[in-house]
Design an enzyme around this catalytic site. Structure first.
Site, PDB file in Angstrom:
ATOM      1  N   ASP A  73     -13.416   0.989  -0.336  1.00 25.06           N
ATOM      2  CA  ASP A  73     -12.225   0.511   0.367  1.00 25.06           C
ATOM      3  C   ASP A  73     -12.571   0.207   1.824  1.00 25.06           C
ATOM      4  O   ASP A  73     -13.436   0.838   2.418  1.00 25.06           O
ATOM      5  CB  ASP A  73     -11.065   1.498   0.267  1.00 25.06           C
ATOM      6  N   GLU A 132      -5.064   2.148   2.067  1.00 24.92           N
ATOM      7  CA  GLU A 132      -4.136   3.029   2.768  1.00 24.92           C
ATOM      8  C   GLU A 132      -2.683   2.592   2.592  1.00 24.92           C
ATOM      9  O   GLU A 132      -1.768   3.406   2.642  1.00 24.92           O
ATOM     10  CB  GLU A 132      -4.478   3.083   4.257  1.00 24.92           C
TER      11      GLU A 132
END
Length: 381
Positions: A73, A132
């Site tokens: 990520d 997130e």
């Protein structure tokens, strides 16, 4: 292949350019630059139009039986960094306070190895935006990114963990991260004068009943041997002390270790909210948003093989780690594609999401070595 000095240089550059979900343009450009600096003989690069800041890199194997996916990520958090490091964030109010700069760097290190040592199976590296927030994994999967020539048979990914020694590998066969759901409840009543409550329907009273009654869901609907959390962290209502409020809003989070449990708890929240509204003569609006934050449920067979490999390596510090209630959108991908998520220890006194998080960079080369070794081993199966 990148050495430790290379990895530190890459990590520190990424650390200085943190970007929020779906806005990772500088990060994307730098990742592409690094990937293009590698030998390209076995590489194919894709930038999906449906997710412009994502980057996929396929390493073509010599005799592929499967496609092994590896995800990193790339987004950051709306946090003002307070580490005092000379390579601190240059973007005000944004920081890699969850260590995704470490995630990307380890992935690039693994990729650099296989760019020079052609793997047997195909490898697909997925540099994923929006972990997130905005659940980039779900966006990619639902848009068909992993179809056709870019399909994935099994997926792996890591998350750094401050309380483990630098370079240690942690994992469990089962749920590693909980699934999460955002809770938004609006009670709509009838406002009025504090002196004449009989002419009003008090939204504050409804909200208060809901806050207390929802606690019984965990204590009476979840087995004591199971785990789940409902936390209501925000309640807003009213404007002045002597006016009965006509509206109350409650915001919170639900977390559980299996998707079945989360679906059940979501329904119980709806039922309790409707019951409270009926008894208080109010209307209620319930919005439960899970998005892509499913539980990270590791595949039993693949995870058993991963753990067995790591335990057998004399230079790997493997630590059995129970599941935790934090969320991770890799869970959505593991709900669709079998795989394993694991921890990489980064030896820091500060928690994830802390403005002072400062991972130990010794974890970089150790993580790369452990993961490349496992992937090469996996290809022999």
């Amino acid at each position: 292949m990148f050495n430790q000095a290379d990895l530190i240089k890459i990590r520190r550059h990424l650390h200085q350019i943190p970007e929020l979900a779906l806005h990772e343009t500088q990060t994307h450009a730098y990742l592409q630059q690094v990937v293009q600096s590698l030998p390209q003989t076995w590489l194919t690069i894709k930038q999906p139009a449906v997710l412009p800041t994502a980057l996929l890199v396929k390493v073509h194997g010599t005799a592929a039986k499967r496609v092994i996916g590896y995800r990193a990520d790339i987004d950051a958090l709306p946090v003002t960094e307070a580490t005092g490091l000379p390579f601190s964030s240059t973007h005000p109010g944004v920081a890699h306070a969850c260590g995704h700069d470490m995630h990307m760097t380890v992935a690039l290190g693994v990729l650099s190895y296989f760019a020079e040592h052609q793997p047997q199976d195909d490898l697909l590296f997925f540099f994923q935006p929006a972990e997130e927030a905005e659940y980039g994994g779900k966006r990619a999967y639902d848009a068909g990114v992993f179809t056709g020539d870019w399909h994935v048979d099994e997926f792996y990914g890591l998350h750094d963990r401050p309380d483990l020694p630098a370079g240690a590998i942690g994992c469990t066969n089962g749920t590693l991260f909980a699934g999460t759901t955002e809770i938004n409840i609006d009670f709509i009543g009838q406002g009025g004068h504090a002196a004449f409550p009989q002419n009003a329907n008090d939204a504050v009273v409804a909200a208060a009943y809901f806050v207390t009654q929802v606690q019984s869901i965990i204590s009476r609907n979840v087995a004591p041997t199971d785990s789940a959390v409902i936390t209501l962290g925000k309640l807003q209502a009213g404007t002045i002390r002597n006016v009965i409020a006509d509206h109350a809003r409650i915001e919170g989070t639900l977390r559980g270790f299996t998707q079945d449990a989360i679906s059940f708890l979501q329904q119980r929240i709806r039922t309790v909210a409707q019951g409270v509204a009926t008894s208080c003569g109010c209307q209620v609006e319930v919005a439960l948003n899970q998005g892509g934050y499913y539980p990270v449920e590791n595949d039993p067979a693949l995870t058993a093989a991963f753990i067995a490999y790591m335990q057998a390596q004399p230079d790997v510090n493997f630590i059995e780690t129970p599941g935790v209630m934090t969320g991770e959108d890799f869970g959505y991908l593991l709900n669709k594609i079998p795989g394993t998520m694991f921890w990489l220890g980064v030896n820091d006194d500060h928690e994830l999401h802390s403005a002072q998080l400062s991972p130990d960079e010794a974890a970089l080369s150790r993580g790369v070595k452990a993961i490349t070794g496992f992937l090469a081993h996996r290809m022999q199966a």
